[in-house]
Write a protein that holds these residues in place. Structure first.
Motif, mmCIF file in Angstrom:
data_model
loop_
_atom_site.group_PDB
_atom_site.id
_atom_site.type_symbol
_atom_site.label_atom_id
_atom_site.label_comp_id
_atom_site.label_asym_id
_atom_site.label_seq_id
_atom_site.Cartn_x
_atom_site.Cartn_y
_atom_site.Cartn_z
ATOM 1 N N THR A 1 0.839 -1.203 0.000
ATOM 2 C CA THR A 1 0.000 0.000 0.000
ATOM 3 C C THR A 1 0.873 1.251 0.000
ATOM 4 O OG1 THR A 1 -0.279 -0.100 2.403
ATOM 5 C CG2 THR A 1 -2.021 -1.078 1.068
ATOM 6 N N ALA A 2 2.067 1.154 0.558
ATOM 7 C CA ALA A 2 2.989 2.296 0.546
ATOM 8 C C ALA A 2 3.501 2.582 -0.867
ATOM 9 C CB ALA A 2 4.156 2.038 1.495
ATOM 10 N N MET A 3 3.523 1.582 -1.742
ATOM 11 C CA MET A 3 4.005 1.772 -3.115
ATOM 12 C C MET A 3 3.056 2.626 -3.949
ATOM 13 S SD MET A 3 5.377 -1.893 -4.355
ATOM 14 C CE MET A 3 6.534 -2.854 -3.408
ATOM 15 N N ASP A 4 1.786 2.676 -3.542
ATOM 16 C CA ASP A 4 0.795 3.419 -4.330
ATOM 17 C C ASP A 4 -0.134 4.203 -3.412
ATOM 18 O OD1 ASP A 4 -1.052 4.429 -6.095
ATOM 19 O OD2 ASP A 4 -1.793 2.485 -6.779
ATOM 20 N N PRO A 5 0.148 5.485 -3.193
ATOM 21 C CA PRO A 5 -0.716 6.307 -2.341
ATOM 22 C C PRO A 5 -2.144 6.428 -2.888
ATOM 23 C CG PRO A 5 1.365 7.429 -2.792
ATOM 24 C CD PRO A 5 1.327 6.204 -3.660
ATOM 25 N N ALA A 6 -2.334 6.150 -4.187
ATOM 26 C CA ALA A 6 -3.663 6.255 -4.793
ATOM 27 C C ALA A 6 -4.393 4.911 -4.826
ATOM 28 C CB ALA A 6 -3.543 6.813 -6.204
ATOM 29 N N ILE A 7 -3.866 3.900 -4.131
ATOM 30 C CA ILE A 7 -4.500 2.582 -4.134
ATOM 31 C C ILE A 7 -5.939 2.685 -3.625
ATOM 32 C CG2 ILE A 7 -3.709 1.951 -1.816
ATOM 33 C CD1 ILE A 7 -3.273 -0.921 -2.902
ATOM 34 N N GLU A 8 -6.823 1.954 -4.266
ATOM 35 C CA GLU A 8 -8.227 1.921 -3.840
ATOM 36 C C GLU A 8 -8.450 0.637 -3.050
ATOM 37 O OE1 GLU A 8 -10.930 2.515 -7.150
ATOM 38 O OE2 GLU A 8 -9.446 3.810 -8.118
ATOM 39 N N LEU A 9 -8.822 0.780 -1.776
ATOM 40 C CA LEU A 9 -9.057 -0.357 -0.889
ATOM 41 C C LEU A 9 -10.538 -0.442 -0.552
ATOM 42 C CD1 LEU A 9 -6.097 0.283 1.585
ATOM 43 C CD2 LEU A 9 -6.174 -1.439 -0.221
ATOM 44 N N SER A 10 -11.054 -1.659 -0.479
ATOM 45 C CA SER A 10 -12.424 -1.864 -0.009
ATOM 46 C C SER A 10 -12.432 -3.095 0.893
ATOM 47 C CB SER A 10 -13.387 -2.041 -1.184
ATOM 48 O OG SER A 10 -13.040 -3.156 -1.968
ATOM 49 N N TYR A 11 -13.399 -3.109 1.815
ATOM 50 C CA TYR A 11 -13.482 -4.167 2.818
ATOM 51 C C TYR A 11 -14.881 -4.760 2.808
ATOM 52 C CZ TYR A 11 -9.325 -1.691 4.222
ATOM 53 O OH TYR A 11 -8.096 -1.081 4.200
ATOM 54 N N SER A 12 -14.953 -6.068 3.017
ATOM 55 C CA SER A 12 -16.240 -6.743 3.068
ATOM 56 C C SER A 12 -16.123 -7.931 4.002
ATOM 57 C CB SER A 12 -16.658 -7.196 1.664
ATOM 58 O OG SER A 12 -15.709 -8.100 1.135
ATOM 59 N N GLY A 13 -17.237 -8.593 4.200
ATOM 60 C CA GLY A 13 -17.257 -9.766 5.062
ATOM 61 C C GLY A 13 -18.161 -9.544 6.256
ATOM 62 N N PRO A 14 -18.078 -10.449 7.229
ATOM 63 C CA PRO A 14 -18.921 -10.341 8.421
ATOM 64 C C PRO A 14 -18.721 -9.002 9.140
ATOM 65 C CG PRO A 14 -17.690 -12.405 8.408
ATOM 66 C CD PRO A 14 -17.171 -11.579 7.280
ATOM 67 N N ASN A 15 -19.761 -8.533 9.773
ATOM 68 C CA ASN A 15 -19.712 -7.286 10.552
ATOM 69 C C ASN A 15 -19.182 -6.113 9.730
ATOM 70 O OD1 ASN A 15 -20.577 -8.708 12.903
ATOM 71 N ND2 ASN A 15 -18.476 -9.440 13.149
ATOM 72 N N ASN A 16 -19.667 -6.003 8.478
ATOM 73 C CA ASN A 16 -19.279 -4.897 7.593
ATOM 74 C C ASN A 16 -17.771 -4.815 7.382
ATOM 75 O OD1 ASN A 16 -21.960 -4.004 7.149
ATOM 76 N ND2 ASN A 16 -21.938 -3.059 9.165
ATOM 77 N N GLY A 17 -17.123 -5.932 7.291
ATOM 78 C CA GLY A 17 -15.690 -5.952 7.007
ATOM 79 C C GLY A 17 -14.813 -5.766 8.223
ATOM 80 N N ALA A 18 -15.377 -5.964 9.420
ATOM 81 C CA ALA A 18 -14.581 -5.852 10.649
ATOM 82 C C ALA A 18 -13.656 -7.056 10.766
ATOM 83 C CB ALA A 18 -15.499 -5.756 11.868
ATOM 84 N N ALA A 19 -12.653 -6.931 11.623
ATOM 85 C CA ALA A 19 -11.673 -8.001 11.818
ATOM 86 C C ALA A 19 -12.355 -9.309 12.202
ATOM 87 C CB ALA A 19 -10.667 -7.605 12.900
ATOM 88 N N GLY A 20 -11.848 -10.410 11.677
ATOM 89 C CA GLY A 20 -12.362 -11.733 11.983
ATOM 90 C C GLY A 20 -12.274 -12.616 10.759
ATOM 91 N N VAL A 21 -12.527 -13.910 10.949
ATOM 92 C CA VAL A 21 -12.527 -14.841 9.823
ATOM 93 C C VAL A 21 -13.595 -14.389 8.834
ATOM 94 C CG1 VAL A 21 -12.961 -17.221 9.107
ATOM 95 C CG2 VAL A 21 -11.619 -16.769 11.168
ATOM 96 N N GLY A 22 -13.230 -14.318 7.570
ATOM 97 C CA GLY A 22 -14.148 -13.862 6.530
ATOM 98 C C GLY A 22 -13.944 -12.402 6.141
ATOM 99 N N GLN A 23 -13.187 -11.658 6.955
ATOM 100 C CA GLN A 23 -12.910 -10.274 6.568
ATOM 101 C C GLN A 23 -12.128 -10.308 5.266
ATOM 102 O OE1 GLN A 23 -9.975 -8.048 8.798
ATOM 103 N NE2 GLN A 23 -10.956 -6.098 8.311
ATOM 104 N N LYS A 24 -12.524 -9.461 4.328
ATOM 105 C CA LYS A 24 -11.874 -9.450 3.023
ATOM 106 C C LYS A 24 -11.494 -8.025 2.639
ATOM 107 C CE LYS A 24 -12.479 -11.161 -1.691
ATOM 108 N NZ LYS A 24 -13.354 -11.928 -2.575
#
Length: 180
Positions: free
Chosen positions: A62-85
């Motif tokens: 992520t440091a290589m590209d300040p313009a990187i587009e990140l998105s999160y999904s999975g259980p609990n709206n992408g919160a930490a845990g198994v299934g977080q993506k």
């Protein structure tokens, strides 16, 4: 002239067959691993690596590209845990497009995730072990190599990925030790 052309053809055919046979003789798996001793408790380090939303705080990619587009999904709206993506899109060819999904968590000991990028599927693992008053962090990357081209390319994985794992561990060490 015909004998020369046939000689060249058979020579090239022989090289091709050697490359294919040699490719199948190469390992079908690639493993890259780096480790660091971090002067922070395992629970602090685990909290950082097990939450993909914190990845941007220390990841070398992520440091290589300040313009990187990140998105999160999975259980609990992408919160930490198994299934977080976490999925990413980058115009930087060193970062590319891909995703990472948490597949296994053992609190304060291990985090395993499935990676998919540029058509490659792999697994990344963080293993945390006591190391005196510090914590030893082992970051590993494992990929199954199918086909001849992937097996030849697998010979380069340590050189290509190893330095990035080292940078990431330095960043993780700085972050975790600052949070103490």
């Amino acid at each position: 002239m015909r004998k020369v052309l046939l000689g060249i053809f058979y020579g090239l055919l022989g090289l091709f067959l050697i490359a294919v046979a040699g490719g199948y003789a190469l390992p079908g798996r690639a493993h890259v691993e780096r480790s660091a001793s971090i002067n922070a408790p395992a629970d602090k380090i685990y909290a950082i690596v097990s939450d993909l939303q914190r990845n941007k705080e220390w990841s070398p990619w992520t440091a290589m590209d300040p313009a990187i587009e990140l998105s999160y999904s999975g259980p609990n709206n992408g919160a930490a845990g198994v299934g977080q993506k976490m999925s990413w899109v980058s115009k930087n060819p060193q970062v590319g497009t891909g995703s990472q999904e948490v597949t296994e968590l053992v609190p304060n000991e291990r985090m395993v995730s499935a990676l998919e990028f540029s058509g490659t599927k792999a697994a990344a693992t963080f293993a945390l072990q006591p190391d005196g008053t510090a914590t030893k962090v082992v970051w590993s990357f494992d990929a199954t190599l199918s086909g001849v081209a992937e097996r030849w390319f697998g010979l380069l994985f340590d050189r290509l990925i190893g330095p990035d794992l080292e940078k990431g561990l330095v960043n993780l060490k700085t972050l975790a030790e600052a949070q103490g």
